[in-house]
Design an enzyme around this catalytic site. Sequence first.
Site, PDB file in Angstrom:
ATOM      1  CG  ASN A  43     -25.202 -41.290  24.980  1.00  0.00           C
ATOM      2  OD1 ASN A  43     -25.827 -40.404  25.570  1.00  0.00           O
ATOM      3  ND2 ASN A  43     -24.785 -41.622  23.940  1.00  0.00           N
ATOM      4  CG  ASP A  59     -18.125 -45.544  21.101  1.00  0.00           C
ATOM      5  OD1 ASP A  59     -18.171 -44.367  20.583  1.00  0.00           O
ATOM      6  OD2 ASP A  59     -17.824 -45.756  22.310  1.00  0.00           O
ATOM      7  CE  LYS A 104     -43.453 -54.977  21.370  1.00  0.00           C
ATOM      8  NZ  LYS A 104     -44.668 -55.000  22.166  1.00  0.00           N
ATOM      9  CG  PHE A 145     -16.927 -31.941  25.055  1.00  0.00           C
ATOM     10  CD1 PHE A 145     -16.978 -30.970  24.248  1.00  0.00           C
ATOM     11  CD2 PHE A 145     -17.117 -31.548  26.184  1.00  0.00           C
ATOM     12  CE1 PHE A 145     -17.285 -29.743  24.252  1.00  0.00           C
ATOM     13  CE2 PHE A 145     -17.628 -30.282  26.669  1.00  0.00           C
ATOM     14  CZ  PHE A 145     -17.527 -29.333  25.661  1.00  0.00           C
ATOM     15  CE  LYS A 196     -12.713 -38.354  22.191  1.00  0.00           C
ATOM     16  NZ  LYS A 196     -13.843 -38.446  23.128  1.00  0.00           N
ATOM     17  CE  LYS A 250     -10.861 -40.630  18.509  1.00  0.00           C
ATOM     18  NZ  LYS A 250     -12.472 -41.082  19.040  1.00  0.00           N
TER      19      LYS A 250
END
Length: 400
Positions: free
Chosen positions: A210, A279, A289, A324, A338, A342
């Site tokens: 990401n 995730d 490959k 975050f 969250k 959490k």
Amino acid sequence: MELKNKKILLGVTGGIAAYKAPEICSLLCKQGANVKVIMTETAKQFVSKLTFQTMSRNLVYTDMFEEYPQNAEISHISLAKWADIFVIAPASANSIAKFANGISDNLLSATFLAARSPVMIVPAMNTFMLNNPATEANMNTLKERGIAILATQSDLLACNDVGNGKMLEPTEIVEEIDNRLRKKDLLGKNVLVTAGPTIEAIDPVRYLTNYSSGKMGYALAEEAEKRGANVTLISGPTAIKKPKVSKFISVVSSLDMYQAVLENFVNADIVIKAAAPADYRPKVYHSQKIKKEIGGEFKIEFERNPDILKSVAAKKRHQFMVGFAAESENELANAMTKLTAKNLDMIIVNNIKAENAGFQSDTNVVTIIDKHKNIENIEEMTKIELAKLILDKIKKAVAF
Ligand SMILES: Cc1cc2nc3c(=O)[nH]c(=O)nc-3n(C[C@H](O)[C@H](O)[C@H](O)COP(=O)(O)O)c2cc1C
């Protein structure tokens, strides 16, 4: 930087590295410090008084017996009293010998003897001068008396010898000054920070990742370390400079990060999860490959990575936990969920749609929500400034 309005006394001695001292002065002044310079007579052979006067916009002091117009007091005593920190850069072997032996036959050495602020010596000299037992003994004496002596570097020296003795670069010296003047309000605390993206391999040459750059987490880790914490930074692959922290753990995948967090969580007092671990990971890793000849549509099936935050939340005891969130819709509602799910003490919501914010950017725009669900919108600022602000808020919330 913590240099704004700090009173810095800069001593300059007669070595070739004196040509770099105006840059030290300039960098300090640009950070808002008030710099006064003392030069030895020999230093004037290498760099002019006018240069420092112009850079610092202050009088430059060279003579113990000269009467300085703004200074009715005795110069060496009043300058020593004035300083928040006294830095001698470059420090010659000769001046170091005077400092170690209490000789006070010029303005610089007399001010050194009268110093009451922290003192930092930045040596610069030829390798043989540096390694001479006399210089070594003088430096050891000063160290034993609590004077900070910065290391020299090995390089091709001005005298054409190759070896140790080169002065640290001005930016590094300014960083050290900043470090010494900084409040140590996290002294001895164990801070665990995660940063950066993770990468999830598909085959030996392809992967998924990401846009996380690691900048926010690195800024938090570096700032916490500067404030006296023992920082463990667990980082995914990034392209930015590794910060100076007590322990740096390099990881690749989300599973690696999960493992490293579990191993380092128990001893942490503060946990800041600024990483963007994936995730999901491909269900199958192709050890060879994947050939394009397969043709047609190519599908990858994914499986869930462990939820790192949730796993450690269950193990939470005394730890202050900060998460975050980077959401593209219903930011606040999702962040609130969250925070509770959490078991976090604070959540920082990245405003990824704002200009100059989120991944890659050097600046950020965030909203901070504490565990009582108080919401505070923070205006755009650099990630370094934001790191300071977040740590201030953590410090305030934790009763150490
Ligand atoms: C060209 C030149 C370069 C010098 N460079 C250094 C140096 O890098 N470090 C050092 O300790 N002395 C150096 N010296 C010797 C010092 O200038 C000398 O020891 C002097 O007494 C230092 O005086 P001060 O400590 O009062 O400034 C150099 C001398 C010359 C002529």
